[in-house]
Design a protein around this motif. Structure first.
Motif, PDB file in Angstrom:
ATOM      1  N   ASP A  53       6.993  -8.941   7.919  1.00 35.93           N
ATOM      2  CA  ASP A  53       8.084  -8.333   7.730  1.00 35.93           C
ATOM      3  C   ASP A  53       8.309  -8.478   6.358  1.00 35.93           C
ATOM      4  OD1 ASP A  53       8.584 -10.946   8.404  1.00 35.93           O
ATOM      5  OD2 ASP A  53      10.601 -10.454   9.399  1.00 35.93           O
ATOM      6  N   LEU A  54       8.120  -9.593   5.634  1.00 35.18           N
ATOM      7  CA  LEU A  54       8.414  -9.843   4.173  1.00 35.18           C
ATOM      8  C   LEU A  54       7.365  -9.095   3.437  1.00 35.18           C
ATOM      9  CD1 LEU A  54       8.783 -13.718   4.457  1.00 35.18           C
ATOM     10  CD2 LEU A  54      10.569 -12.052   4.754  1.00 35.18           C
ATOM     11  N   ILE A  55       6.488  -8.500   3.871  1.00 32.53           N
ATOM     12  CA  ILE A  55       5.350  -7.705   2.710  1.00 32.53           C
ATOM     13  C   ILE A  55       6.173  -6.856   2.091  1.00 32.53           C
ATOM     14  CG2 ILE A  55       3.575  -5.988   2.578  1.00 32.53           C
ATOM     15  CD1 ILE A  55       2.535  -7.142   5.275  1.00 32.53           C
ATOM     16  N   PHE A  56       7.050  -5.998   2.478  1.00 29.38           N
ATOM     17  CA  PHE A  56       8.131  -5.187   1.748  1.00 29.38           C
ATOM     18  C   PHE A  56       9.558  -5.451   2.084  1.00 29.38           C
ATOM     19  CE2 PHE A  56      10.092  -1.673   0.060  1.00 29.38           C
ATOM     20  CZ  PHE A  56       9.519  -1.358  -1.257  1.00 29.38           C
ATOM     21  N   PRO A  57      10.250  -5.652   1.246  1.00 30.59           N
ATOM     22  CA  PRO A  57      10.109  -5.552  -0.212  1.00 30.59           C
ATOM     23  C   PRO A  57       9.844  -7.026  -0.829  1.00 30.59           C
ATOM     24  CG  PRO A  57      12.349  -5.547   0.150  1.00 30.59           C
ATOM     25  CD  PRO A  57      11.689  -5.696   1.314  1.00 30.59           C
ATOM     26  N   HIS A  93       0.833  -1.112  -0.092  1.00 35.85           N
ATOM     27  CA  HIS A  93      -0.061  -0.045  -0.044  1.00 35.85           C
ATOM     28  C   HIS A  93       0.846   1.349   0.057  1.00 35.85           C
ATOM     29  CE1 HIS A  93      -3.241  -2.647   0.635  1.00 35.85           C
ATOM     30  NE2 HIS A  93      -2.617  -3.092   1.517  1.00 35.85           N
ATOM     31  N   GLN A  94       1.850   1.240  -0.781  1.00 38.24           N
ATOM     32  CA  GLN A  94       2.748   2.243  -0.994  1.00 38.24           C
ATOM     33  C   GLN A  94       2.901   2.703  -2.595  1.00 38.24           C
ATOM     34  OE1 GLN A  94       5.675   3.259   2.083  1.00 38.24           O
ATOM     35  NE2 GLN A  94       6.141   1.088   1.809  1.00 38.24           N
ATOM     36  N   ASN A  95       3.118   3.834  -2.786  1.00 33.98           N
ATOM     37  CA  ASN A  95       3.297   4.227  -4.145  1.00 33.98           C
ATOM     38  C   ASN A  95       4.974   4.485  -4.418  1.00 33.98           C
ATOM     39  OD1 ASN A  95       3.443   6.909  -3.388  1.00 33.98           O
ATOM     40  ND2 ASN A  95       1.344   7.108  -3.540  1.00 33.98           N
ATOM     41  N   LEU A  96       5.146   4.724  -5.561  1.00 37.51           N
ATOM     42  CA  LEU A  96       6.743   4.898  -5.701  1.00 37.51           C
ATOM     43  C   LEU A  96       7.126   6.179  -5.019  1.00 37.51           C
ATOM     44  CD1 LEU A  96       7.519   3.704  -9.134  1.00 37.51           C
ATOM     45  CD2 LEU A  96       8.340   2.886  -7.392  1.00 37.51           C
TER      46      LEU A  96
END
Length: 488
Positions: A229-233, A157-160
């Motif tokens: 903790d693996l969601i991102f990246p 849920h983040q954009n660049l």
RNA sequence: GGCGGUGUAGCCAAGUGGUAAGGCAGAGGACUGCAAAUCCUUUAUCCCCGGUUCGAAUCCGGGUGCCGCCUCCA
């Protein structure tokens, strides 16, 4: 009734509908084999194990894959320090892993792919990405071009822009964009490497999982799991790679377990803030650890405290005590007329027993609410104990009802891999010897030889065997391992 | 700073508009040769402040604490 699961991708609870009716393809990120496991790893393993079991209980055929990352920077360092190859290192930790999972009651996955055994698939996948213009070469390294994948960031849920705003992006001259990540890393002196169209090197971490999942489960899977903790990246990158290559939706449901913290800090090898799994298992036993990990909802954070683990042992003991009593009471042959009060209790208990499985499904269907399941079990135990109080004789109806409760709890236990019969593990011979000692002690007690009788009880207790003198006879059970740890 | 999660008794933890489940621990009692087990009794201004409502832990608004991610990590 529908099974509802929380999907990280949408941020909502959704009805679970697999791609193919009654079949579930499930991939869970495994461990990197560079150090001993800690309780946090155990949490993830136990959580996805019970989810798998529950899906099967619900009638799905589950194909369950979890991987081993057996090549990585830390492994290389560690292997060097120990003077062994990374393969030897990997094998050592796989062996430990396997043993510990067994103790935890975690069933074996259908397959355990290893990165080094999937090199062809990894290379093929990178090739496809390159052909489609999602990857670029830089001097023997290959990177994924994030700008080419507009959906990037959907999972976290983040954009660049937001990612760029993140303060800690390294500046890497080789990358077009700082957010681009490595698919293939050029060989470095004295490190393991594999041949590829780009020269010798080794795969980046993220691509391994995509390749392994797709190799064994196909382009599209139902559930992809792992720690928060693996969601991102990691998982974000997996989505980018897989979907860029196949143009298909990679995983339908992203399920992430909450992290285990210690002194409110994440338990992680990198910070040394860990409680080793081997230690936990040794002190508390697999079942207690498993129960402890399941007593919190899988998504909530869990702060490790030794006290809580000890409490878990006591709670579990309560259920096990009941199971054993209910078992033993079956052997009772005396018939007694029940009082009005007792009749009512039997009735209420029968009703309860009839509702238990339904309640279980209700709780689990709502995003796997194990805490709720336990509360329902405890309520039944309490009602049943009340009926058995004082070990007074009951009638057949009452005993049958107790048996039913026991069966219901065991059924639940099967799905959760809990409440097993420990006496079975002890072996028949040992059990017979203990029975013999208990018989002899009963004879002593008849003669009021308290001193000797107490001594036997005390010595058995030191061996982990607890005696209980009920009104009619003496029963014994194995003590939870924590009980012996209690005095420490 | 951004994104996500979370805040209910000493501890763990349910509850998603109807007046706070369950477990552990503690205290007291019953039972017991003693012990254990078991049973009974007992422990909460639901993070804060506003608002909506006959009624809110639950809905809305605003704060705030904690955790995770943004770098390898289950």
């Amino acid at each position: 009734m529908a099974l509802v699961v929380y999907n990280t991708l949408t941020g909502k609870k959704e009805e679970f509908i697999p791609l193919k009716d009654k079949e579930v393809k499930m991939y869970v990120c495994g461990v990197t084999l560079y150090d001993q496991l800690h309780l946090g790893h155990a949490r993830a393993a136990v959580i996805f194990d019970f989810i798998r079991r529950y899906l099967e209980y619900r009638g799905y055929r589950v194909k369950y894959i979890t991987n081993f990352t057996d090549v990585d920077d830390k492994m290389i360092d560690r292997a060097k320090a120990l003077g062994i190859s990374i393969f030897e290192l990997a094998n050592k930790f796989i062996e430990e892993y396997t043993e510990q999972m067994k103790i935890l009651g975690v069933r074996r996955a259908d397959e355990y792919p290893r990165a080094t055994e999937c090199m062809n698939e990894i290379i093929d996948l990178i090739k496809r990405l390159e052909e489609k213009g999602f990857a670029y070469r830089r001097n023997g390294d290959i990177f994924f071009r994030i700008k080419k994948f507009p959906q990037y960031g959907a999972l976290s849920h983040q954009n660049l822009e937001e990612l760029y705003a993140g303060a800690r992006l390294e500046i890497d001259e080789r990358k077009i964009d700082a957010v681009d990540f490595a698919l293939w890393k050029k060989e470095r002196e004295g490190e393991p490497s594999w041949d590829s169209p780009w020269g010798k090197g080794r795969p980046g971490w993220h691509i391994e999982c995509s390749a392994m999942a797709m190799k064994l489960l196909g382009d599209q899977i139902d559930i992809h799991g792992g720690g928060r903790d693996l969601i991102f990246p990691h998982h974000e990158n997996e989505i980018a790679q897989s979907e860029a290559a196949t143009s298909k939706r990679f995983a339908r449901y992203w399920i992430h377990n909450g992290l285990l913290t210690m002194r409110t800090q994440k338990m992680a090898k990198s910070t040394g803030n860990v409680f080793n799994l081997s230690q936990a298992l040794e002190r508390f036993g697999g079942e207690t650890v498993r129960y402890y990990l399941l007593s919190a909802h899988y998504r909530s954070p869990l702060d490790y405290r030794e006290e809580t683990l000890r409490e878990a042992a006591s709670s579990l003991e309560r259920i096990q005590n009941f199971l054993q009593r209910a078992q033993e009471i079956q052997e009772e042959e005396r018939e007694a007329a029940l009082s009005r009060n007792e009749e009512e209790r039997v009735q209420a208990l029968a009703q309860r027993a009839g509702r238990m499985e339904h309640d279980f499904v209700l709780a689990m269907d709502d995003d796997f609410s194990t805490p709720l399941v336990f509360s329902s079990v405890f309520e039944a135990v309490k009602m049943a104990n009340l009926l058995m109080r004082k070990g007074a004789p009951l009638n057949k109806d009452a005993r049958d009802t107790l048996l039913r409760v026991r069966k219901e709890i065991e059924k639940i236990g099967e799905v959760l891999s809990l409440f097993g019969d420990e006496k079975k593990d002890l072996g028949k011979d040992a059990s017979q010897f203990i029975d013999l000692l208990v018989d002899l002690r009963d004879k002593l007690r008849e003669k009021k030889e308290w001193k000797l009788a107490d001594e036997i009880r005390k010595k058995l207790s030191a061996l982990g065997i607890e005696l209980e003198d009920t009104r009619t006879r003496t029963v014994w059970r194995l003590k939870e391992q924590s009980s012996s740890a209690r005095g420490r």
